[in-house]
Scaffold this motif. Structure first.
Motif, mmCIF file in Angstrom:
data_model
loop_
_atom_site.group_PDB
_atom_site.id
_atom_site.type_symbol
_atom_site.label_atom_id
_atom_site.label_comp_id
_atom_site.label_asym_id
_atom_site.label_seq_id
_atom_site.Cartn_x
_atom_site.Cartn_y
_atom_site.Cartn_z
ATOM 1 N N UNK A 32 18.066 46.158 0.924
ATOM 2 C CA UNK A 32 17.635 45.169 -0.062
ATOM 3 C C UNK A 32 18.654 45.065 -1.190
ATOM 4 N N UNK A 33 19.110 46.208 -1.685
ATOM 5 C CA UNK A 33 20.088 46.205 -2.773
ATOM 6 C C UNK A 33 21.391 45.517 -2.361
ATOM 7 N N UNK A 92 13.659 36.565 -3.228
ATOM 8 C CA UNK A 92 12.670 36.888 -2.197
ATOM 9 C C UNK A 92 13.101 36.336 -0.851
ATOM 10 N N UNK A 93 13.647 35.115 -0.842
ATOM 11 C CA UNK A 93 14.098 34.504 0.414
ATOM 12 C C UNK A 93 15.286 35.261 0.995
ATOM 13 N N UNK A 94 16.176 35.740 0.156
ATOM 14 C CA UNK A 94 17.321 36.526 0.640
ATOM 15 C C UNK A 94 16.845 37.859 1.218
ATOM 16 N N UNK A 95 15.831 38.446 0.603
ATOM 17 C CA UNK A 95 15.275 39.701 1.121
ATOM 18 C C UNK A 95 14.598 39.467 2.465
ATOM 19 N N UNK A 96 13.998 38.288 2.640
ATOM 20 C CA UNK A 96 13.326 37.972 3.905
ATOM 21 C C UNK A 96 14.290 37.989 5.086
ATOM 22 N N UNK A 97 15.570 37.769 4.828
ATOM 23 C CA UNK A 97 16.552 37.706 5.913
ATOM 24 C C UNK A 97 17.039 39.090 6.341
ATOM 25 N N UNK A 98 16.597 40.125 5.664
ATOM 26 C CA UNK A 98 17.019 41.488 6.015
ATOM 27 C C UNK A 98 16.353 41.920 7.322
ATOM 28 N N UNK A 120 7.421 49.047 -1.696
ATOM 29 C CA UNK A 120 6.897 47.893 -2.413
ATOM 30 C C UNK A 120 8.009 47.297 -3.279
ATOM 31 N N UNK A 121 8.140 45.959 -3.212
ATOM 32 C CA UNK A 121 9.102 45.239 -4.048
ATOM 33 C C UNK A 121 8.349 44.311 -4.976
#
Length: 214
Positions: free
Chosen positions: A154-155, A195-201, A176-177
């Motif tokens: 995530x980071x 949030x959308x960028x994290x969804x791509x992980x 939890x984020x």
């Protein structure tokens, strides 16, 4: 007494709606000046209205088409306007957008606006914490090692945004984020972009797989 009835052929006339009557003297157009016109119905049909995605116009001809003099062989307007449209930010997915600086006098997103943007992210929910509206997401992974790997991913994924979400490990295998813009006391567009960028992980290799018995 003999009565002679008039011939039906001489009195019967088809009823035509005024909208369907053909013009008595259809205009004559020079060749290669108009789109296709059906000789059976000598009038031009035009499309009305606009497309929901906008007026994209027509494409420019390829060099090979110009060399072949294709314009002399087809029917069409010589004054066709050609447009090349560049998608604006609203047409791009949130993950493709970049975060921008937020002024302290900027108003946070309303709950209605946040609920509309919530459809563009996966697994996130809106919560009220300490008087502000925030975004939260929860992942359940295999173990504490997988939890640390997820936080590291995530980071890295949001490093370029300059924003740091609240990340914490709950229990041995839960992450939890939490996202919100503290300077305005609520949510901004930046929070949904992150949030959308994290969804791509990728997370499938960190989650326990259920055993399926044959």
């Amino acid at each position: 007494m003999n009565l002679t009835l008039p011939s039906m052929a001489s009195t019967h006339r088809p009823l035509l709606s005024p909208l369907l009557r053909l013009p008595k003297n259809p205009p004559k157009y020079p060749q290669n000046s108009l789109p296709f016109v059906n000789p059976k119905y000598p009038f031009k049909i035009q499309a009305a209205g606009t497309d929901s995605a906008g007026d994209f116009g027509a494409r420019d001809p390829f060099p090979q088409e110009i060399e072949s003099n294709f314009g002399e062989k087809v029917l069409g307007f010589s004054s066709t306007e050609h447009k090349i449209l560049i998608p604006n930010a609203s047409a791009l997915s949130l993950a493709q957008q970049e975060c921008v600086s937020v002024s302290q006098i900027q108003q946070p997103l309303s709950e209605y606006e946040a609920k509309q943007l919530l459809f563009k992210v996966v697994g996130w929910r809106l919560v009220h914490e300490e008087g502000s509206l925030r975004l939260q997401c929860l992942w359940k992974v295999r173990d504490s090692n997988c939890a640390e790997v997820l936080i590291s991913r995530i980071n890295r994924a949001i490093e370029s945004t300059g924003l740091v979400p609240t990340l914490r490990i709950e229990e041995p295998n839960q992450v939890r984020a939490e996202l919100w813009t503290s300077s305005i006391g609520g949510l901004s567009m930046n929070d949904f972009i992150v949030a959308a960028k994290i969804d791509e992980i990728k997370t499938s290799d960190l989650i326990s797989r259920k055993r399926v018995w044959a």
